[in-house]
Design a protein around this motif. Structure first.
Motif, short mmCIF file in Angstrom:
data_model
loop_
_atom_site.label_atom_id
_atom_site.label_comp_id
_atom_site.label_asym_id
_atom_site.label_seq_id
_atom_site.Cartn_x
_atom_site.Cartn_y
_atom_site.Cartn_z
N ASN A 49 0.82 -1.22 0.00
CA ASN A 49 0.00 0.00 0.00
C ASN A 49 0.85 1.27 0.00
N THR A 50 1.99 1.21 -0.66
CA THR A 50 2.82 2.41 -0.76
C THR A 50 2.89 2.85 -2.21
N ILE A 51 2.86 4.18 -2.39
CA ILE A 51 2.96 4.73 -3.75
C ILE A 51 4.43 4.82 -4.15
N GLU A 52 5.26 5.29 -3.23
CA GLU A 52 6.68 5.46 -3.53
C GLU A 52 7.39 4.11 -3.42
N PRO A 53 8.09 3.67 -4.46
CA PRO A 53 8.79 2.38 -4.41
C PRO A 53 10.11 2.50 -3.66
N LEU A 54 10.04 2.81 -2.37
CA LEU A 54 11.25 2.99 -1.57
C LEU A 54 11.56 1.72 -0.81
N LYS A 55 12.81 1.39 -0.76
CA LYS A 55 13.25 0.24 0.00
C LYS A 55 13.57 0.68 1.42
N VAL A 56 12.67 0.34 2.33
CA VAL A 56 12.81 0.77 3.73
C VAL A 56 13.53 -0.29 4.54
N PHE A 57 13.28 -1.55 4.22
CA PHE A 57 13.90 -2.63 4.97
C PHE A 57 14.62 -3.55 3.99
N GLN A 58 15.68 -4.14 4.49
CA GLN A 58 16.30 -5.24 3.77
C GLN A 58 16.24 -6.47 4.68
N VAL A 59 15.91 -7.60 4.08
CA VAL A 59 15.65 -8.82 4.84
C VAL A 59 16.65 -9.87 4.40
N ARG A 60 17.19 -10.56 5.36
CA ARG A 60 18.13 -11.64 5.06
C ARG A 60 17.97 -12.73 6.11
N SER A 61 18.47 -13.89 5.80
CA SER A 61 18.45 -15.01 6.74
C SER A 61 19.86 -15.21 7.28
N ALA A 62 19.94 -15.62 8.53
CA ALA A 62 21.24 -15.82 9.16
C ALA A 62 21.03 -16.65 10.41
N PHE A 63 22.14 -17.07 11.00
CA PHE A 63 22.12 -17.71 12.30
C PHE A 63 22.57 -16.68 13.33
N VAL A 64 21.77 -16.51 14.35
CA VAL A 64 22.04 -15.48 15.36
C VAL A 64 22.51 -16.18 16.63
N ASN A 65 23.74 -15.91 17.02
CA ASN A 65 24.31 -16.57 18.19
C ASN A 65 23.58 -16.18 19.46
N SER A 66 23.17 -14.93 19.55
CA SER A 66 22.59 -14.45 20.81
C SER A 66 21.32 -15.19 21.18
N ILE A 67 20.57 -15.62 20.20
CA ILE A 67 19.33 -16.37 20.48
C ILE A 67 19.47 -17.84 20.12
N ASN A 68 20.65 -18.20 19.62
CA ASN A 68 20.93 -19.60 19.28
C ASN A 68 19.87 -20.15 18.34
N SER A 69 19.61 -19.43 17.29
CA SER A 69 18.54 -19.84 16.38
C SER A 69 18.79 -19.22 15.01
N TYR A 70 18.24 -19.90 14.00
CA TYR A 70 18.16 -19.26 12.69
C TYR A 70 17.11 -18.14 12.78
N ALA A 71 17.27 -17.17 11.94
CA ALA A 71 16.35 -16.05 12.04
C ALA A 71 16.29 -15.32 10.71
N CYS A 72 15.14 -14.67 10.52
CA CYS A 72 15.00 -13.67 9.46
C CYS A 72 15.32 -12.31 10.11
N ILE A 73 16.31 -11.65 9.58
CA ILE A 73 16.74 -10.36 10.14
C ILE A 73 16.20 -9.26 9.24
N VAL A 74 15.37 -8.43 9.81
CA VAL A 74 14.80 -7.29 9.10
C VAL A 74 15.55 -6.04 9.56
N GLU A 75 16.26 -5.42 8.65
CA GLU A 75 17.11 -4.29 9.00
C GLU A 75 16.61 -3.04 8.28
N ALA A 76 16.53 -1.99 9.03
CA ALA A 76 16.11 -0.71 8.45
C ALA A 76 17.24 -0.16 7.59
N VAL A 77 16.85 0.32 6.40
CA VAL A 77 17.82 0.87 5.46
C VAL A 77 18.05 2.35 5.78
N SER A 78 19.29 2.75 5.69
CA SER A 78 19.61 4.17 5.89
C SER A 78 19.05 4.97 4.72
#
Length: 1939
Positions: free
Chosen positions: A1641-1670
């Motif tokens: 539902n956005t008019i402007e095609p702006l990339k606000v988040f970038q999403v990647r998969s990784a293993f996160v040691n702090s939670i000892n789990s695989y995770a989808c990491i959603v990072e806000a784009v500068s």
């Protein structure tokens, strides 16, 4: 030196601003301290400085605190304060030292008196309603140098009348105050410097004021310095004359050309703020006048003042001008405001003009303006008035006239149709509107009654027009996928419309070219980062460049891939194209690519390659027609070949820049549609049915199975159809309801659906005929094919009486077609020999395939043949229908078959076959023969002889002919055979009851002997041997004369009697077992022909009796005990224990028994061989289950040497008459607690302590006692029962104690109480040989001899030889058979003559006890802890040691140790008797008891506990792919470090230390290796099922938070926590999981988040990491206003690694809360204590924002209204402090948890030098503020030496060059200043006053945005002056200073 050089240069270059002295101003000129003490702010460009004035009596300098750095005690700015009060020129040197570099910059500060002043302005001409003009005082010294600042000095500004303009007229003078107005800044909305506000607040005026015009006129502005100092009082005032005008203009204002009698009207317009306002004329202020040029006034044109209308009268030149009456006081040049020239001419020619473009090649559908232009002879365009008459002619077939003007000079048309046409126009004349003057040619009256001047020579013109369709390029957009590597794309555009000749072009030629045919070639350059690129393609009409078509070639990164909706079903053996569409996102929408066949990184896969296979690579779809065309865009095609029926999934993935796009589709293949039955035609009888079977055709679509449909239909009603469910075949029942033929069609396919829009449909046609039979056929297969009568059996056959004759009836129509079904017809049978009708015993309808596999109908009738022998005729009739046929079907045909049908067969009935006699016995004699007779049957027989050995014929047979029923037999050799007769025609004739088709023929003779006996015999028992005569025949002759002989090898083990005859073929003999051993028995005899016939050899084993040991045992309840079996059969037997009372004790697995309750019982043993022979034991064991009353400590010796180890055992005591209770059962649950009373003398060790194993308390029934020092001590043990319910003990605990003595071994000592170095003792067991080895064996001659203990030295006597004997040659000593003492003398004779001897004491003793010590040691990972058992998988060697009664170890003992283990399944043991050791491998977890003993029954037993080396070792590990398991073992290396882990499948399982993770489904073995331990554990990996952790998915997401971590859960499993595999797990996550996210539902095609998969040691789990784009400033503001936006997060499994598992996750939507954006900078500086802070956000976020300030004096007001998502808050500072004050404003959102800090700095009013007025914001387009005085760059001290030489050489040339430039520019006026006014409104931020230059007035901004105080500014009159932005007007001209 360098400073001096630059100082000299600056003298010459100061006016040109070329001097660069450094980071500060090189020279400052200030007024002396008279009435006013001036201060001046000096700023450095970069760095932090320490400031110093060399003459503080002239001027002091103070750092400014706002730029002060406490850490370095420096500042960037400083304030210069004038201290000199004398009106004389004084100079001080100002030094600024850079604290970082040490560079020193200098500035000359000059203090002097003011000589003159002048007024500086940008213009001397003002316009009404313009922004006010700023006037500023410029002070100069006596040399004409401009003072740097006059800030803070008071001036008097006044207005004076313009005396110049009033001279020469008698009008009253106009007051200057009515023309000009002097304004203070406080009275305006404009911002001034602080010192101006300060002076004006005192009611005085500073050096800067504002003036504006009130009305038109001229006035003078006078400025005077106000001072009490005499020297300043003498400064002359300065004055400037200003003229005020109004902005009025004539319309039209340009030159006008008219024809006689034409009219033009003028308008007078006043301009305000860029908008004209018409002034109604006539007007009191403004008057229009006319003056003719070169002609008397009024002869060329006539002006009507009331209407401002001009009429052309005669040819000539005239002028209309406007006069301002208010300026009549001044000279006439000021009164005239505007003018316009008018030329009256003759028309010469006409010309058509068209707009737009000016081309007469038009475009269909476009609107054009066609104008007719009139030109004079000199090509001047004539103004066309409404009274001109042009007669135009337009082709309305090709042109649609939309509008026109009355005079015919203008048309608005639309090009309506393609083609060519001509337009024309005729200038006829002019309508007269004024009769005054002018030449009149010919006046006529037109249709409207107007006087019309008609030209004598009307002017005519025409124009050819060509109209073409608009050029269109197909397609309008071509989209190619962007690739990181270099790829060239080509596409051929097609254009239509226009003239057909096009010019093709592209807007970007660096990587794109296009041919003249429209084929573009564009290259995607190899770039690492994605950069979208667009190439515009243009096709232009060669004849009309304004008719063109556009198309775009765009290279974008794919964001989606999918299979196009195309045909997805294919017939087996055919090829089908799969079309793929790739999409890019353009303007928020998905757009399909045109061609993507060249895309790399496309990975195709077919799930089931047996159904479909790829046929070639991907193909381009450009220029290819597809039928049917896919419904969705497609850009490539790949063909698949259907190989077998089924469906599968075709997957396609595309990976680029870290993102994977995936798609898949289902494709289906089907067999060709065929009809299996019938092939072409089906013939049915009325009322019967046919099963029609079709196969193949499209199968149900797997995704929508219910869309499948099958249709069968005929063209008439002869046949009815009904469907039948039958697997994959299409089965229909066709029923005949009316006679006739019918064409039947069958079609099958799927209905269109969303996943299969183009389904396949196949149709096939077959015929069905409903008819009546015209003939019947009877057929039988009763006779076989080899029967001579079989050829004619359908008409004449032979049958067996009483047998069943099977007749098959088939029917045929009139064309000879066999009926597929005629079950509806009735049948009747009749046999001629029987009066009654024959009723078949069984009637069965049969359907069998014909040669074309079509099922044809036949009726099988089973006819029971009468037993009366002879011949008869069997007939069949058919004349009607059966009763089940419905009447309405057969009623039209009277239910009759007309005509009736008949068929018949003739039968010969015979009896069964019988042979006589049934048995024939013959001896092997040539004269013997026998006859066999055959009766019954068909007469055609096969005779056969069946023998056992086909190579040896037993007898021969003969017959006269083939029909002869007598068989003659003759013997040939011994044996048995069978004569068998078979009937060639009637097989059953030899098989039915009463048939005897065979006869047995025997020829007797002896063949061999067969010996049988028992293979196992117990010593002392007897058996039996049987010898059987082996005859080839079934029976034996009446008498035999045979002698059977038995032989035994070897003899003496068994005794065999002479065989005696038992029955006809058997002989028997008795066998007695004498001793243990094995023998072979054989039997033999001699035949009549002298040949020896032998039997088989039989092996007989004689074994010792089966005995059970021990014969009695005493145990307690709950304990396991073991019985041992001796003797019995040697191998392949099963030993079973039989317990009399199983409630007292019972047999467990193997030889283990369990005691249950108190009592006595007997256990017996039996052995069962594999043949089932049972041997019972000769002894039994009496078991006593008792309750222990006490315990006993048993030790082999109570006296032993120090340092000796002695085993200690504990036994139970049950009372008199009972044996000691062995407590080695771990199942009993006893606990042993040992204690030593004297630890200095004794120490107790676990039995495996040397191996690092601490045996649990429940297994400490055996311990090792160490004698530490000489003395007496005791040991005690307490036995505790843990299973109190069993009542094992009398009481809960039992205790025992034992005393032992420890003493030192005998040793000789010297006088220092030290033992002798030589301890020459040798301890050996009896009957043992010991090798003698010395260190001189190969050097000297060695003699060995035995000495007598009671004789003198070196005397050898015979008594000693009975104890030990020496073999000097073998160098060995051998002990006797009994214990004794002896002495061995060893003498070494050296080669140099010396000899040395050694006497060795030899003790021959018996073994007192045994010990087994492990050579390996095992360690726990906790070095302070011992293992509780041997690790599973451990391998160790245990050395068996022998000890005497004092605990001394034997130097050599006879290797006679035996061992036994109670649980053989736990340990794998191999013995090496030669070295008295056993090798043990721990094979299974448990507790085994190892028993050792020797021939003297010396016993040692100990527990051997086995524990898991790996906790999961027993059950194994089962985990999904991707789960990390942490394996650990207590077994470690000596230093406590773990062993090494390995895996047998390194490509399926990754391992790092103890961390293990499967990456694919597999079964693997993990091995843990440490020293002598190799433990293994199995790992089973299955496919994972993943899902996002629902409890961790936020309902709302915001880009204010830097990242979100959403765990990926592998269902039912979690990772273990341990280090290792972090890199592998991260790689696994990146490879396996695709995390995707995007905003909805956005008019402007702006990339606000970038999403990647990784293993996160702090939670000892695989995770989808959603990072806000500068985001950039602009993007952040756009995102902050996103309303009602959702963020969609998806999780899929990478198709490349699909075998790893599946995802159960559906896309998740989260509400997106955009972060708010503060519109101001991070630091805002305001000069008046007020300002505005603006925030961009959504309404919801705005409502959650809280503003927090750090001071009560700082107030943020309520927010204003929201416009486009921006809300502004005003703030103010309530303080009178004049210093810089900083406050922090914190914006907090409770929704986004966002905090933003803005620092607000306030500066109160201080006397400052003028500077540039503030600007709203500094953007990229804002003018940069430069300081020409500050052009000196930083030079470090290290460069000075290098620059001195260069500067000295160039000094002279530089001075000459600068002087020349100064002379050239001395009289050059300064350039016109057109800088827009940056004045800011004080109260109205939204006000935008008019400015002709489109400059705007902005709100006040903070002082930090203003120009630095005291900076040099613009110049006037060639002299320096402070620079200020000036007001601007279009008519302003630069003015000089002064009046």
């Amino acid at each position: 030196m360098m400073s001096l050089i630059f100082g000299i240069l600056c003298v010459f270059l100061i006016n040109e601003n070329w001097c660069v002295m450094g980071a500060i101003e090189p020279k400052i000129l200030l007024p002396f301290y008279g009435d006013y003490q001036l201060n001046y702010t000096i700023d450095a460009e970069e760095g932090c400085y320490k400031w110093k004035s060399l003459r503080e009596d002239v001027a002091t300098i103070t750092p400014i605190e706002s730029t002060y750095s406490n850490a370095e005690d420096c500042s960037r700015s400083a304030t210069i304060v004038v201290m000199s009060q004398q009106p004389v020129r004084k100079t001080t040197l100002l030094l600024a030292t850079n604290v970082k570099t040490g560079t020193v910059f200098q500035s000359d500060v000059i203090v002097d008196k003011i000589h003159i002043i002048d007024i500086v302005s940008r213009t001397r001409e003002l316009y009404l309603a313009d922004p006010p003009e700023e006037l500023k005082i410029r002070a100069l010294d006596q040399d004409g140098n401009t003072f740097s600042s006059t800030a803070g000095m008071e001036f008097e500004w006044t207005l004076a009348q313009d005396e110049v303009s009033n001279k020469g007229n008698n009008l009253a003078p106009v007051s200057a105050h009515s023309i000009l107005h002097i304004q203070k800044f406080l009275d305006t909305i404009y911002v001034a410097d602080n010192y101006i506000d300060t002076i004006e607040l005192k009611g005085k005026m500073s050096d800067t004021i504002l003036i504006s015009g009130i009305q038109t006129g001229a006035a003078v502005v006078v400025a005077k310095l106000v001072s009490t100092v005499d020297i300043h009082k003498s400064v002359a005032p300065s004055s400037v004359r200003f003229i005020v005008r109004d902005k009025v203009m004539l319309n039209p204002a340009h030159e006008i050309y008219l024809i006689c009698h034409t009219v033009i009207q003028y308008k007078v317009e006043r301009w305000r703020e860029g908008i004209p306002t018409e002034i109604s004329m006539p007007n009191s202020q403004y008057v229009l006048n006319v003056r003719d040029i070169l002609s008397p006034n009024g002869t060329v044109i006539n002006l009507h003042q009331d209407t401002s209308t001009v009429v052309a009268l005669n040819k000539g030149h005239s002028q209309v001008y406007l006069v301002d009456q208010h300026l009549k006081h001044y000279d006439s040049s000021l009164m005239e405001q505007a003018s316009s020239d008018i030329h009256v001419v003759e028309p010469a020619y006409l010309q058509f003009d068209i707009e737009p473009n000016g081309k007469w090649i038009l475009e269909v559908g476009k609107i054009y303006e066609i104008s007719i232009r009139i030109y004079s002879e000199d090509n001047k365009q004539i103004f066309i008035d409404e009274n001109i008459r042009l007669q135009g002619s337009l082709d309305e077939h090709h042109l649609d006239i939309l509008d026109r003007v009355q005079n015919g000079s203008w048309y608005l048309v639309r090009a309506a149709k393609k083609g060519s046409c001509v337009i024309s126009s005729l200038l006829k004349g002019v309508v007269i509107v004024s009769s005054k003057g002018g030449s009149i040619e010919k006046i006529v009256t037109d249709a409207d009654g107007n006087n019309f001047v008609q030209f004598e020579n009307p002017i005519f013109t025409s124009q050819d027009i060509e109209i073409y369709d608009k050029i269109r390029i197909e397609p309008p957009i071509v989209l190619f996928p962007w690739q990181p590597e270099t790829i060239t794309y080509k596409y051929n555009f097609k254009a239509s419309g226009g003239s057909g000749n096009y010019t093709w072009s592209v807007n970007e030629t660096a990587a794109s070219t296009i041919s003249y045919t429209g084929e573009i070639s564009t290259t995607c350059r190899a770039e690492k980062d994605y950069m979208p690129r667009s190439v515009s393609v243009k096709a232009t009409d060669i004849r009309n460049s304004h008719n063109f078509g556009n198309s775009d070639v765009v290279l974008m990164q794919p964001v989606k891939i999918e299979f196009a909706l195309s045909r997805l079903e294919s017939e087996i053996g055919t090829t089908m194209g799969l079309y793929v569409g790739m999409y890019a996102k353009m303007n928020g929408k998905l757009v399909g690519f045109t061609d993507c066949a060249q895309v790399a990184n496309l990975h195709w896969s077919i799930h089931d390659m047996s159904v479909f296979s790829f046929s070639g690579d991907a193909e381009s779809v450009i220029g290819k027609s597809v039928v049917p065309s896919p419904r969705t865009p497609y850009c490539l095609m790949r063909r698949v070949h259907a190989m077998k029926e089924g469906h599968t999934t075709v997957s396609l993935s595309y990976r680029l820049t870290g993102e994977t796009l995936q798609t898949s589709t289902v494709v289906a293949s089907y067999k060709p549609l065929k009809i299996k039955d019938p092939v072409n035609l089906a013939v049915l009888s009325l009322g019967s049915a046919k099963t029609m079977i079709f196969e193949g055709g499209p199968n149900p679509w797997p995704l929508v199975p219910n869309s499948h449909e099958k249709i069968v239909e005929g063209k008439s009603d002869n046949v009815k159809f009904a469907s039948k469910i039958s697997g994959k075949e299409h089965v229909y029942i066709a029923s005949c309801v009316r006679l006739g033929s019918e064409a039947v069609s069958f079609s099958v396919g799927n209905k269109p659906c969303s996943t299969n829009p183009f389904p396949e449909r196949k149709t096939i046609i077959v015929r069905v005929s409903c008819a009546v039979p015209t003939s019947l056929k009877l057929a039988t297969d009763y006779l076989p094919d080899d029967c001579p009568l079989a050829q004619n059996q359908n008409a004449h056959t032979v049958v067996l009486g009483g047998d069943v004759l099977k007749l098959a009836v088939t029917a045929y129509d009139k064309l000879g077609n066999q009926f597929d079904n005629f079950t509806s017809l009735s049948n009747k049978w009749k046999l001629d020999a029987i009066s009654n009708a024959v009723i078949p015993s069984k009637v069965e309808s049969l359907f069998s395939p014909d040669s074309f596999s079509q099922m044809k109908h036949s009726i099988a009738h089973d006819i029971i043949v009468p037993r009366e022998l002879g011949g008869a005729n069997l007939r069949l009739y058919c004349d009607g229908y059966r009763k089940f046929v419905r009447r309405e079907i057969c009623e039209p045909y009277n239910c009759q078959v007309a005509p009736a049908v008949e068929s018949s067969i003739f039968l010969d009935i015979v009896a069964p076959v019988v042979l006589s006699p049934q048995s024939v016995v013959m001896f092997n004699r040539p004269s013997y023969s026998a006859n066999v007779e055959i009766t019954g049957g068909s007469g055609y027989f096969n005779r056969d002889i069946a023998v056992e050995n086909p190579a040896q014929k037993t007898f021969d047979m003969s017959v006269k002919d083939s029909l002869d029923r007598t068989v003659v037999l003759s013997p040939l050799s011994s044996g048995q055979a069978t004569l068998t007769v078979s009937d060639q025609c009637i097989v059953k004739a030899t098989q039915v009851a009463g048939a005897k088709p065979s006869s047995t023929v025997i020829v007797s003779d002896l063949s061999s002997l067969v010996l049988k006996t028992s293979n196992l015999l117990e010593v002392g028992s007897s058996g039996r041997v049987s010898v059987q005569l082996d005859l080839k025949e079934l029976s034996a002759p009446d008498s035999f004369d045979i002698n059977i002989k038995l032989t035994v090898d070897p003899a003496g083990i068994i005794a065999v009697d002479q065989p005696v005859k038992g029955d006809d073929v058997m002989f028997h003999a008795n066998v007695n077992a004498l001793k243990i051993g094995s023998v072979v028995i054989k039997a033999s005899t001699t035949a009549r022909d002298g040949k020896i016939i032998s039997s088989n050899a039989a092996k007989v084993t004689v074994f010792p009796p089966l005995m059970l040991k021990p014969d009695r045992i005493t145990v307690i309840r709950g304990s396991e005990f073991h019985l041992y079996v001796e003797g019995g059969p040697p191998e392949d037997v099963q030993t079973l224990f039989d317990v009399e009372d199983s409630t007292i004790a019972s047999s467990q697995s193997g030889d283990t028994l369990m005691a249950h309750r108190l009592g006595n019982t007997t256990v017996r043993v039996r052995a069962i061989t594999k043949e089932g022979e049972v041997f019972h034991g000769k002894s039994h064991c009496l078991v006593h289950v008792v309750k222990m009353k006490g315990i006993i400590i048993d030790v082999p010796t109570h006296r032993f040497y120090t340092g000796a180890f002695v085993p200690v055992y504990v036994y139970g005591y049950a009372g008199p008459g009972y044996d000691p209770v062995v407590l080695d059962s771990a199942a009993a649950g006893l606990r042993f607690n040992w204690n030593v009373n004297n630890h200095a003398v004794l120490r107790l060790h676990s039995v495996h302590s040397k191996s690092g194993i601490e045996v649990p308390d429940g297994l400490k029934f055996t311990m090792l006692l160490e004698g530490r020092s000489a003395g007496r001590g005791s040991i005690s043990v307490t036995v505790t029962a843990t299973r109190t319910d069993l009542g094992q003990l009398v009481g809960r605990q039992l205790q025992a104690e034992m005393q032992v003595n420890v003493f030192d071994s005998l040793a000789m000592q010297n006088d220092k109480s030290k033992n002798w170095a030589s301890m020459n003792n040798l301890l050996l067991t009896p009957d043992t040989s010991f090798s003698l080895i010395s260190n001189r064996d190969h050097v000297a001659k060695i003699d060995h001899s035995a000495l007598c203990d009671s004789c003198g030295f070196n005397v050898s006597v015979s008594e000693d030889e009975s104890c030990i004997s020496v073999n000097d040659e073998a160098k060995s000593v051998t002990t006797g058979k009994n214990p004794c003492f002896g002495t061995l003398l060893v003498t070494a004779h050296e080669k140099f003559g010396a000899s040395q001897s050694l006497a060795i004491r030899v003790n021959v003793k018996t073994v007192s006890y045994l010990l087994a010590d492990s050579q390996e040691k095992f360690y726990h990972r906790d070095r302070d802890v011992q293992l509780s058992g041997f690790p599973l998988g451990a391998k160790l060697s245990m050395e068996i040691s022998h000890f005497d009664n004092f605990g001394q170890r034997f130097d050599l003992a006879k290797p006679d140790a035996n061992f036994r283990i109670n649980h053989n399944e736990l340990l794998e043991v191999t013995a090496d008797p030669s070295v008295n050791s056993i090798q043990i491998s721990a094979a299974k977890v448990g507790v085994a008891v190892v028993r050792l003993w020797n021939d003297k029954n010396t016993l040692h037993y100990f527990p051997f506990p086995i524990t898991d080396a790996i906790p999961q070792e027993a059950e194994g590990i089962a985990v999904p792919v991707g789960i990390k398991k942490c394996l650990a073992s207590d077994v470690a290396l000596q230093d406590g470090s773990p062993g090494k882990w390995s895996v047998n499948r390194p490509f399926s399982v990754v391992i790092d230390g103890g961390a293990v993770m499967p990456i694919v489904g597999t079964v693997a073995k993990l091995t843990y290796s440490v020293d002598n331990v190799q433990a293994k554990v199995s790992l089973t990996a299955t496919a994972f099922s993943v899902k996002l952790a629902e409890d961790k998915i936020p309902h709302e997401i915001t880009n204010a938070q830097s990242s979100y971590i959403i765990p990926i859960r592998i269902l039912d499993y979690a990772h273990d926590s341990c280090p290792g595999l972090e890199t592998e797990m991260n790689r696994f996550a990146e490879e396996s999981f695709n995390c995707t996210g995007f905003l909805l539902n956005t008019i402007e095609p702006l990339k606000v988040f970038q999403v990647r998969s990784a293993f996160v040691n702090s939670i000892n789990s695989y995770a989808c990491i959603v990072e806000a784009v500068s985001l950039s400033q602009n993007a952040a503001e756009k995102v902050s206003s996103f309303e009602d936006t959702m963020f969609t997060l998806g999780l899929t499994v990478n198709g490349k690694y699909a075998e790893r598992g599946v995802t159960l996750q559906r896309p998740v939507n989260m509400r997106f809360l955009p972060a708010f954006k503060v519109m101001n900078d991070s630091e805002v500086v305001m000069a008046d204590g007020k300002g505005v802070l603006c925030v961009s956000a959504t309404l919801e976020i705005h409502s959650s924002i809280e503003v927090i300030t750090g001071s009560r004096n700082f107030e943020v007001h309520q927010p204003g209204s929201c416009e486009d998502g921006v809300v502004c808050r005003e703030f103010s500072l309530n303080t009178e402090d004049g210093l810089m004050t900083k406050q922090t404003v914190k914006f907090i959102s409770t929704l986004t948890k966002q905090e933003e800090l803005v620092t607000v700095s306030f500066k109160c009013v201080q006397p400052q030098t003028p500077s540039a007025l503030p600007v709203r914001s500094m953007t990229a387009d804002s003018p940069q503020r430069t300081d020409p005085w500050l052009a000196y760059h930083y030079y470090s001290h290290s460069y000075y030496t290098m620059l001195i030489a260069t500067c000295l050489i160039m000094l002279l040339s530089t001075l000459i060059f600068c002087g020349l430039l100064r002379w050239m520019n001395a009289n050059t006026p300064p350039p016109a200043q057109t800088q827009a006014s940056p004045f800011l409104p004080r109260k109205s931020p939204g006000m935008v006053p008019y400015s002709p230059s489109n400059s705007y007035l902005f709100p006040r901004t903070s002082p930090t945005q203003q120009r630095t105080r005291g900076s040099p500014s613009s110049q006037s009159g060639g002299s320096p002056s402070p620079r200020r932005p000036q007001l601007w007007s279009t008519y302003y001209q630069p003015q000089g200073a002064g009046t």
